[in-house]
Design an enzyme around this catalytic site. Sequence first.
Site, PDB file in Angstrom:
ATOM      1  N   THR A 161       0.731  -1.280  -0.168  1.00 38.49           N
ATOM      2  CA  THR A 161      -0.189  -0.036  -0.080  1.00 38.49           C
ATOM      3  C   THR A 161       0.879   1.367   0.040  1.00 38.49           C
ATOM      4  O   THR A 161       0.351   2.020  -0.349  1.00 38.49           O
ATOM      5  CB  THR A 161      -0.935   0.099   1.105  1.00 38.49           C
ATOM      6  OG1 THR A 161      -0.249  -0.131   2.423  1.00 38.49           O
ATOM      7  CG2 THR A 161      -1.999  -1.193   1.229  1.00 38.49           C
ATOM      8  N   PRO A 197       0.361  11.607  -3.127  1.00 39.79           N
ATOM      9  CA  PRO A 197      -0.546  11.546  -4.370  1.00 39.79           C
ATOM     10  C   PRO A 197      -0.161  10.314  -5.079  1.00 39.79           C
ATOM     11  O   PRO A 197      -0.839   9.767  -5.889  1.00 39.79           O
ATOM     12  CB  PRO A 197      -0.428  12.810  -4.915  1.00 39.79           C
ATOM     13  CG  PRO A 197       0.994  13.493  -4.650  1.00 39.79           C
ATOM     14  CD  PRO A 197       1.029  13.081  -3.138  1.00 39.79           C
ATOM     15  N   GLU A 231      -9.418   1.202   0.437  1.00 37.39           N
ATOM     16  CA  GLU A 231     -10.426   0.399  -0.114  1.00 37.39           C
ATOM     17  C   GLU A 231     -11.528   1.137  -0.906  1.00 37.39           C
ATOM     18  O   GLU A 231     -12.241   0.457  -1.798  1.00 37.39           O
ATOM     19  CB  GLU A 231     -11.085  -0.422   0.885  1.00 37.39           C
ATOM     20  CG  GLU A 231     -10.091  -1.336   1.527  1.00 37.39           C
ATOM     21  CD  GLU A 231     -10.431  -2.134   2.912  1.00 37.39           C
ATOM     22  OE1 GLU A 231     -10.817  -3.195   2.795  1.00 37.39           O
ATOM     23  OE2 GLU A 231     -10.301  -1.383   3.913  1.00 37.39           O
TER      24      GLU A 231
HETATM   25 MO1  MOS Z   1      -8.818  -5.125   3.839  1.00 35.98          MO
HETATM   26  S1  MOS Z   1     -10.420  -6.523   3.502  1.00 35.98           S
HETATM   27  O1  MOS Z   1      -9.459  -4.322   5.127  1.00 35.98           O
HETATM   28  O2  MOS Z   1      -7.541  -5.943   4.164  1.00 35.98           O
END
Ligand code: MOS
Length: 706
Positions: A458, A597, A670
Amino acid sequence: MTIGAPFPRQDGVAKVTGAARFAADLEWPGVVEGLLVPTPTGPGRVVELDLAAASRVPGVVRIFKPGELPSIGPLDHWAAGQATVPLMNDQVGHEGQPVALILADDRVAAAAAARLIGIRVEPAPVRVDLETSLQVGEEIQDWAPGRTAVGSVEQGLAEADVMVTARYATADRHHAALEPSVTVADWRGDGLEVVTSTQWVFGVRAALAQAFGLEAERVRVRSVFVGGGFGAKGSVWGHEILAAAAARVIGRPVRIVLPRSQTFTAHGHQPATVQDVTLGARRDGRLTAVRHLGWSAAARTDDYVEHATLGSRTMYACPNIETVDRIVRLDRPQPTFMRAPHEGPGMVGLEIAMDELAQALGLDPVELRIRNHADADPTSGKPFSSKELLACYRLGAERFGWAERPAVTGTRREGGLLVGMGMASALMSTFRFGASARVSLHRDGSVLVESAAHEIGTGVGTILPQIVAEHLGVEPERVRVALADTTLPEAGGTFGSATTMGVGSAVRDAALKLKARLDTLAGEPGLEAREYPDLLALHRLDRVSEEGSWAPRRQDAAWAMNAYGAVFVEVRVDPRFPMPRVTRALGVYSAGRIINPITARSQAIGGMIWGIGQALLEESRVDPNTGRFVAKGFGGYRVPTHADVGAVEALFVPEFDPHASPLGARGVGEIGTIGIGAAVANAVFNATGLRVRRLPVDLIGRRPSS
Ligand code: MOS
């Protein structure tokens, strides 16, 4: 390159050059490779397990049958994805459950042995399909209330000029993380050391401590690079417990690498949902009633609920709202959280229904949503911590060219293809977890950030240096990050789009304390980063460290918190071969302050592409006789490739959420995957006149109406 700057992903080079090491790559002296052997048929009882030929394969060290490992469980820690540990007895709950564990000197020997095991399961009757099993279902109260009601939906419908009501469905889907889950377990003295591909080292530690009756301090859990989690690695699953159990019995370290096929049965999936949505509205579009009833497919044991109706409780202003989430127990593997749980499937029902309402009213779909914008949470009455959704609608409509949308369905053709546009709102509840961190300045001027967060792709290892740089004035390139180890300051799981708020705020706190300490040492504020080495030398200090922490405050409960988005999609459909293709997609998001960004955009467009998968490709079909997910690999379980997505772009509206976190951030992990499914279905309607109420879209056998 401080907060808000496009600091490049710090692990990017290691990943694209292959230098990054994952748990399966680790050299581990003396390690035995473990392979779980799944049952090839549905639920029942193991009546025969023939290990003779498998045991003779050179390199096989030991094969455990059901009941041969020390008895464990049930686990009642919430970190456990399911309470029951497989292989404890001869009962098989679902197809694919492990019925043997092979230990071998290498993975090739283990795989050869697995093919030689004879398994006979006395079958029990199965019920596997949600829609044919749909009944009242069970309401399960877990973290979200299973039922919500404000006002009276019956009253609201009586006041409505227009009503739409329909049933919607989403498919069973799988996480498809590039790295299948891996666990290495090594007993050292009276303690246990584990490396596992997890999103939550402290959760794994808690579950292992409970499983083996150990004090948590005697268990060390860490992860290295994690090749995608998406929820599959958010909880603790059987392979993690069994690797440790087997290692203890044989007195050697054990590593279990899940084969790709087992990632379809071993750590949950997103369960299929059925959703009945009823909307009532005045002729001007104002909602008078929202009813959303959701059913999701659950396992026989354990209570995972896909709260598909969660978004409908708070999305639109309406005095009469009723939502109920129910589960239907089936002979299936245990489902679990999958990016984005709850609203990911749930907004499909609500947002296609809104499109149907717009059509029935003859109103523009964006205008309908603007007219129903909720200025306060319609269920709790609380104000929102921060919400820039109206700006998302307006900016998105403008940038996408929404005004060009065909007003009449099925009327635009380009090059023989039907063209249509659709949109949807996106909403995701904000989750926040307490976290702690340590920031240390070394005499050479470098900085170390330590926290048990996880780099699952991430960008957490990129944004934490920026936060330190913001407060200490150092270059972010001089900040190293140590993550994902229970010997480091504790953090919650890296899930729920929560890490920037929790861990980021803890790092900020530690950095601010460190800055204050340096100012004290210097005797005056305003010290510059280039002066730090001299300051430490003067005080004969090799390093200066401060610990920081952050947790949601009680007064934050006064606010409703969600991330929002407005999603726009263009599709093209060949009327002779009606497989829609997404040619353009734009998501505009309200997610608080954006720390970086580049990484935020990556999260958003990655999520949007996943949403295109939900809309057009992803579906784990189930064999009705055994409950088997039939594909179990990327040959049959289709995820989008570059060829499946057109021009995808994501924008964030400027925002600072003072209540969600001191950084001003909410979560971006998400929200991108929410809303796309409905937007694609709505675009298909606009292109073809065919209303789609089930994802993935399947137009085979349906003829465009123009
Ligand atoms: Mo995500 S389903 O909160 O890893």
